[in-house]
Design an enzyme around this catalytic site. Structure first.
Site, PDB file in Angstrom:
ATOM      1  N   CYS A  11      64.205 -48.661 122.322  1.00 24.13           N
ATOM      2  CA  CYS A  11      65.255 -50.088 122.025  1.00 24.13           C
ATOM      3  C   CYS A  11      64.725 -50.953 122.182  1.00 24.13           C
ATOM      4  O   CYS A  11      64.161 -50.748 123.098  1.00 24.13           O
ATOM      5  CB  CYS A  11      66.536 -48.795 121.672  1.00 24.13           C
ATOM      6  SG  CYS A  11      67.417 -48.663 123.334  1.00 24.13           S
ATOM      7  N   ASN A  14      67.987 -49.590 126.164  1.00 20.94           N
ATOM      8  CA  ASN A  14      67.588 -47.903 126.558  1.00 20.94           C
ATOM      9  C   ASN A  14      68.938 -47.028 127.455  1.00 20.94           C
ATOM     10  O   ASN A  14      69.121 -46.332 128.517  1.00 20.94           O
ATOM     11  CB  ASN A  14      66.856 -47.880 127.893  1.00 20.94           C
ATOM     12  CG  ASN A  14      66.339 -46.746 128.373  1.00 20.94           C
ATOM     13  OD1 ASN A  14      65.824 -46.216 129.292  1.00 20.94           O
ATOM     14  ND2 ASN A  14      66.584 -45.324 127.260  1.00 20.94           N
ATOM     15  N   CYS A  16      71.793 -47.020 124.128  1.00 18.08           N
ATOM     16  CA  CYS A  16      72.436 -46.642 123.884  1.00 18.08           C
ATOM     17  C   CYS A  16      71.527 -45.741 122.623  1.00 18.08           C
ATOM     18  O   CYS A  16      72.247 -44.440 122.618  1.00 18.08           O
ATOM     19  CB  CYS A  16      73.467 -47.712 122.704  1.00 18.08           C
ATOM     20  SG  CYS A  16      74.391 -48.319 123.690  1.00 18.08           S
ATOM     21  N   ARG A  17      70.886 -45.794 122.102  1.00 18.92           N
ATOM     22  CA  ARG A  17      70.077 -45.960 120.940  1.00 18.92           C
ATOM     23  C   ARG A  17      69.314 -44.147 121.414  1.00 18.92           C
ATOM     24  O   ARG A  17      69.326 -43.490 121.490  1.00 18.92           O
ATOM     25  CB  ARG A  17      69.656 -46.474 119.699  1.00 18.92           C
ATOM     26  CG  ARG A  17      70.562 -47.201 119.229  1.00 18.92           C
ATOM     27  CD  ARG A  17      70.475 -48.851 118.171  1.00 18.92           C
ATOM     28  NE  ARG A  17      69.742 -49.108 118.816  1.00 18.92           N
ATOM     29  CZ  ARG A  17      68.847 -51.126 118.775  1.00 18.92           C
ATOM     30  NH1 ARG A  17      68.441 -50.569 117.451  1.00 18.92           N
ATOM     31  NH2 ARG A  17      68.329 -51.202 119.762  1.00 18.92           N
ATOM     32  N   SER A  18      68.107 -45.014 122.201  1.00 20.73           N
ATOM     33  CA  SER A  18      67.073 -44.344 122.501  1.00 20.73           C
ATOM     34  C   SER A  18      67.135 -42.962 123.544  1.00 20.73           C
ATOM     35  O   SER A  18      66.522 -42.189 123.603  1.00 20.73           O
ATOM     36  CB  SER A  18      65.849 -44.942 123.093  1.00 20.73           C
ATOM     37  OG  SER A  18      66.231 -45.731 123.977  1.00 20.73           O
ATOM     38  N   ASP A 127      71.480 -51.692 116.161  1.00 19.40           N
ATOM     39  CA  ASP A 127      72.684 -51.457 117.281  1.00 19.40           C
ATOM     40  C   ASP A 127      74.192 -52.143 117.544  1.00 19.40           C
ATOM     41  O   ASP A 127      74.598 -52.662 116.873  1.00 19.40           O
ATOM     42  CB  ASP A 127      71.547 -52.663 117.715  1.00 19.40           C
ATOM     43  CG  ASP A 127      72.314 -52.607 119.635  1.00 19.40           C
ATOM     44  OD1 ASP A 127      72.605 -51.868 119.723  1.00 19.40           O
ATOM     45  OD2 ASP A 127      71.629 -53.525 120.139  1.00 19.40           O
TER      46      ASP A 127
HETATM   47  P1  4NP Z   1      70.160 -49.879 122.796  1.00 16.20           P
HETATM   48  O1  4NP Z   1      71.663 -50.772 122.946  1.00 16.20           O
HETATM   49  O2  4NP Z   1      69.256 -50.918 122.788  1.00 16.20           O
HETATM   50  O3  4NP Z   1      70.738 -49.181 121.404  1.00 16.20           O
HETATM   51  O4  4NP Z   1      70.374 -49.497 124.726  1.00 16.20           O
HETATM   52  C1  4NP Z   1      71.630 -52.750 123.546  1.00 16.20           C
HETATM   53  C2  4NP Z   1      72.121 -52.061 125.163  1.00 16.20           C
HETATM   54  C3  4NP Z   1      72.691 -53.644 125.759  1.00 16.20           C
HETATM   55  C4  4NP Z   1      71.613 -54.962 125.366  1.00 16.20           C
HETATM   56  C5  4NP Z   1      71.764 -54.751 123.914  1.00 16.20           C
HETATM   57  C6  4NP Z   1      71.281 -53.478 123.171  1.00 16.20           C
HETATM   58  N1  4NP Z   1      72.049 -55.831 125.960  1.00 16.20           N
HETATM   59  O5  4NP Z   1      71.360 -56.895 125.181  1.00 16.20           O
HETATM   60  O6  4NP Z   1      72.361 -55.965 126.919  1.00 16.20           O
END
Ligand code: 4NP
Length: 159
Positions: A11, A14, A16-18, A127
């Site tokens: 993702c 790294n 939230c989702r993955s 996201d």
């Molecule tokens: P992820 O979510 O890609 O599912 O881990 C996010 C976590 C942090 C950010 C964006 C998406 N960020 O912009 O910091």
């Protein structure tokens, strides 16, 4: 016996989702008695959270379903690490585009949601980072809906 397949869930951050995808699919593989056939990990295309824990909302969502994400530490996937993995599972289309730009071969890359049995053409796990807790539960459900099919698909690809 063939070597374990190295599968990286990807993702943006790294956190939230993955990490959720990794722990859900790993848990399903354990339930099916096939986890020894895989090495699972997750990574982000961005570097903001490298070395840090999963988002507390992902940790809580996992815990509500009996999964422990407390030990997760974020890492980044970069072009020089592409050869460390056999398969890449993108959470959304931006992740897919970034992975292709790093040199990930198209035939080693698929979308986490491509296995859903309904007629949905939405292949992104949205996201949940900027939203509320609902988004994390929704992501959890989407990941679960695809986990078994994904494992079957990977076993069929094993060469
Ligand atoms: P992820 O979510 O890609 O599912 O881990 C996010 C976590 C942090 C950010 C964006 C998406 N960020 O912009 O910091």
């Amino acid at each position: 016996m063939s070597k374990p397949m190295r599968v990286l869930f990807v993702c943006l951050g790294n956190i939230c989702r993955s990490p959720l995808a990794e722990i859900i699919v790993h848990g399903q593989a354990e339930k099916k008695g096939i986890s020894h056939q895989f090495i699972f990990a997750s990574a982000g295309t961005g570097d903001w959270h490298v070395g840090g824990p999963a988002d507390v909302r992902s940790v809580q969502t996992a815990a509500q379903h009996g999964l422990d994400l407390s030990q997760h530490r974020a890492q980044q996937i970069t072009a020089n690490k592409v050869n460390d993995w056999d398969w890449f599972v993108a959470m959304d289309d931006d992740n897919r585009t970034n992975l292709l730009a790093m040199g990930v071969p198209e035939n080693r890359l698929f979308m986490m949601r491509q296995f859903e049995t309904d007629s949905s053409t939405i292949l992104d796990v949205p996201d949940p980072y900027y939203g509320g807790a609902d988004g994390f539960e929704d992501a959890y459900a989407m990941l679960c809906n695809n986990a078994d099919y994904m494992l079957d698909y990977l076993l069929q690809q094993n060469d």
